[in-house]
Design an enzyme around this catalytic site. Structure first.
Site, PDB file in Angstrom:
ATOM      1  N   TYR A   1       3.106   3.915 -15.831  1.00 25.67           N
ATOM      2  CA  TYR A   1       3.558   2.165 -15.897  1.00 25.67           C
ATOM      3  C   TYR A   1       4.358   2.506 -17.272  1.00 25.67           C
ATOM      4  O   TYR A   1       4.097   3.071 -18.314  1.00 25.67           O
ATOM      5  CB  TYR A   1       2.212   1.437 -16.412  1.00 25.67           C
ATOM      6  CG  TYR A   1       1.228   1.106 -15.380  1.00 25.67           C
ATOM      7  CD1 TYR A   1       0.723   1.807 -14.867  1.00 25.67           C
ATOM      8  CD2 TYR A   1       1.161  -0.249 -14.930  1.00 25.67           C
ATOM      9  CE1 TYR A   1      -0.438   1.834 -13.740  1.00 25.67           C
ATOM     10  CE2 TYR A   1       0.022  -0.780 -14.151  1.00 25.67           C
ATOM     11  CZ  TYR A   1      -0.491   0.298 -13.320  1.00 25.67           C
ATOM     12  OH  TYR A   1      -1.218  -0.044 -12.375  1.00 25.67           O
TER      13      TYR A   1
ATOM     14  N   HIS B   1      -3.728   4.491  -2.158  1.00 27.35           N
ATOM     15  CA  HIS B   1      -3.708   5.811  -3.196  1.00 27.35           C
ATOM     16  C   HIS B   1      -4.724   6.979  -2.485  1.00 27.35           C
ATOM     17  O   HIS B   1      -5.306   7.391  -3.646  1.00 27.35           O
ATOM     18  CB  HIS B   1      -3.966   5.291  -4.553  1.00 27.35           C
ATOM     19  CG  HIS B   1      -2.599   4.411  -4.941  1.00 27.35           C
ATOM     20  ND1 HIS B   1      -1.317   4.371  -4.312  1.00 27.35           N
ATOM     21  CD2 HIS B   1      -2.669   3.390  -5.899  1.00 27.35           C
ATOM     22  CE1 HIS B   1      -0.620   3.443  -5.176  1.00 27.35           C
ATOM     23  NE2 HIS B   1      -1.491   2.798  -5.825  1.00 27.35           N
TER      24      HIS B   1
ATOM     25  N   GLU C   1       7.510   4.021  -8.440  1.00 26.45           N
ATOM     26  CA  GLU C   1       6.705   5.093  -7.766  1.00 26.45           C
ATOM     27  C   GLU C   1       7.499   5.331  -6.452  1.00 26.45           C
ATOM     28  O   GLU C   1       7.643   4.667  -5.536  1.00 26.45           O
ATOM     29  CB  GLU C   1       5.380   4.606  -7.046  1.00 26.45           C
ATOM     30  CG  GLU C   1       4.537   3.966  -8.051  1.00 26.45           C
ATOM     31  CD  GLU C   1       3.603   2.796  -7.402  1.00 26.45           C
ATOM     32  OE1 GLU C   1       3.010   2.897  -6.766  1.00 26.45           O
ATOM     33  OE2 GLU C   1       3.848   1.577  -8.109  1.00 26.45           O
TER      34      GLU C   1
ATOM     35  N   HIS D   1       2.316   7.590 -10.763  1.00 27.86           N
ATOM     36  CA  HIS D   1       1.999   6.214 -10.932  1.00 27.86           C
ATOM     37  C   HIS D   1       2.120   5.806 -12.354  1.00 27.86           C
ATOM     38  O   HIS D   1       1.377   5.093 -12.735  1.00 27.86           O
ATOM     39  CB  HIS D   1       0.558   5.640 -10.450  1.00 27.86           C
ATOM     40  CG  HIS D   1       0.529   4.305  -9.967  1.00 27.86           C
ATOM     41  ND1 HIS D   1       0.792   3.234 -10.869  1.00 27.86           N
ATOM     42  CD2 HIS D   1       0.148   3.703  -8.920  1.00 27.86           C
ATOM     43  CE1 HIS D   1       0.494   2.055 -10.207  1.00 27.86           C
ATOM     44  NE2 HIS D   1       0.403   2.636  -8.788  1.00 27.86           N
TER      45      HIS D   1
HETATM   46  C1  GLA Z   1       0.624   0.258  -6.574  1.00 32.91           C
HETATM   47  C2  GLA Z   1       0.253  -0.816  -5.583  1.00 32.91           C
HETATM   48  C3  GLA Z   1      -0.280  -2.019  -6.371  1.00 32.91           C
HETATM   49  C4  GLA Z   1      -1.351  -1.786  -7.151  1.00 32.91           C
HETATM   50  C5  GLA Z   1      -1.049  -0.527  -8.266  1.00 32.91           C
HETATM   51  C6  GLA Z   1      -2.413  -0.306  -8.892  1.00 32.91           C
HETATM   52  O1  GLA Z   1       1.582   0.007  -7.253  1.00 32.91           O
HETATM   53  O2  GLA Z   1       1.444  -1.088  -4.850  1.00 32.91           O
HETATM   54  O3  GLA Z   1      -0.407  -3.205  -5.456  1.00 32.91           O
HETATM   55  O4  GLA Z   1      -2.535  -1.453  -6.250  1.00 32.91           O
HETATM   56  O5  GLA Z   1      -0.636   0.527  -7.189  1.00 32.91           O
HETATM   57  O6  GLA Z   1      -2.840  -1.339  -9.433  1.00 32.91           O
END
Ligand code: GLA
Length: 348
Positions: free
Chosen positions: A178, A106, A313, A176
């Protein structure tokens, strides 16, 4: 429609603002200047109650001190780059390896931890902008990036990204967030059904680096071409699920051609809320919150336990800079990067 602006918190003496966009259904999206974050999304469930479907933090301190990319815009290169190394026109670059000191994840957290500039557009959109100086986290180019969040009366949340650099560079931007479509704090997401419009995915090695193969999903736990519960196969005895500690994989969106395509549909069993993800990008990462372990408190003080949320994502494939045959992430000086992702919400 309306947009309101408030002070969300203060970081190093600077006010960090939040924005709330609301439509006539009462759907409410809260955004933050920190990380250009999608912070809250209140939407009506099948009983007409407004619930927040974003799992994350409810204080600036939570986002800054305990964040694991919850809701943020990620760049300059979302997802992983093997050994943090890549070449552009024969020049090798080394970028920050922030995952166990060996992998760049990231973009080293640059865009997601920045405080972005903001501007309200009309009565239903907010634009965030950020300037990334040449060489930050090792990435080439002075990059000017923007993301516009726009909410429609029909519960479409559209994210439109743009970026330009003064030097040839690599760019991969995503959000990103959730999600738990039964509502944040409502338990795990294993009974949500998921459909992903992908016949292939990019398998990974034991440190989550793509092997280079574009493997068929047919007959594997990665086949989401027909809707199935996220939890149905997540415990299957499959090397890729071991490598990812669950689903943490990029799917190659079928019929990718740079126009807006349906990539995934998630449906929550209890709330009846469905979310369709459309994107102009070639890939989508399904991450099932595998690294959450309950040690971090999220909204309302509720610990974020494993699988309490999923991420979808949209992106180019992970480690694309080292796979020249994959859809490109390289942009010339002055060439504009653009992409769009739409999250559409409904009740079924
Ligand atoms: C992304 C990555 C995961 C993890 C998340 C944050 O989705 O693919 O492996 O690192 O970010 O924790």
């Amino acid at each position: 429609m309306s947009v309101t602006k408030n002070v969300y918190g203060v970081l190093n003496g600077t006010s960090v603002h939040s924005f709330v966009i609301e439509n006539k259904n009462g759907t409410r999206v809260q955004l933050l200047e920190k990380g250009a974050t999608l912070d809250k999304l209140f939407i009506k469930n099948r009983d007409g109650e407004l619930i927040d479907v974003i799992v994350g933090h409810d204080t600036l301190e939570g986002h800054v001190e305990r964040g694991d990319y919850q809701g943020v815009v990620v760049g300059q290169y979302a997802n992983r780059i093997k050994d943090g190394k890549f070449s552009v026109d024969g020049v090798e670059y080394s970028v920050t390896c922030n995952e166990n000191g060996v992998t760049s994840l990231h973009g080293g957290g640059e865009y997601s931890s920045a405080i972005w500039n903001s501007e309200i557009l009309g009565d239903n959109a907010v634009k965030f902008t950020y300037h990334s100086p040449d060489g930050t986290e090792g990435f080439p180019g002075n990059v000017d990036v923007s993301v516009v969040y726009e909410l429609s009366e029909d519960n479409d949340l559209t994210l439109t990204y743009a970026a330009t650099s003064d030097k040839k560079t690599i760019i991969n931007l995503t959000n990103h967030a959730y999600f738990n479509l039964n509502g944040t704090g409502s338990g795990d997401i294993l009974s949500h059904t998921m459909k992903i419009n992908a016949k292939r995915y990019t398998p990974i090695d034991e440190i989550s680096i793509p092997t280079g193969e574009l493997a068929s999903v047919a007959g594997t736990p990665f086949d989401f071409t027909e809707p199935k519960a996220i939890g149905r196969d997540i415990g299957a005895d499959h090397l890729q699920l071991k490598n990812g500690n669950g689903y943490d994989h990029n799917f190659c969106i079928a019929d990718y051609d740079g126009t807006l395509k349906e990539a995934a549909v998630a449906v929550a069993d209890k709330s009846g809320i469905s979310m369709t993800v459309k994107t102009t990008l070639p890939g989508i990462q399904l991450y099932t919150g595998n690294f959450l372990n309950g040690s971090v408190e999220g909204k309302n003080g509720i610990p974020m336990t494993q699988r309490c949320a999923f991420c979808l994502e949209t992106q180019v494939f992970p480690d694309t800079p080292n796979h020249p045959l994959w859809p490109t992430c390289t942009y010339d000086a002055g060439e504009e990067y653009t992409s769009q992702t739409v999250f559409s919400f409904d009740i079924i």
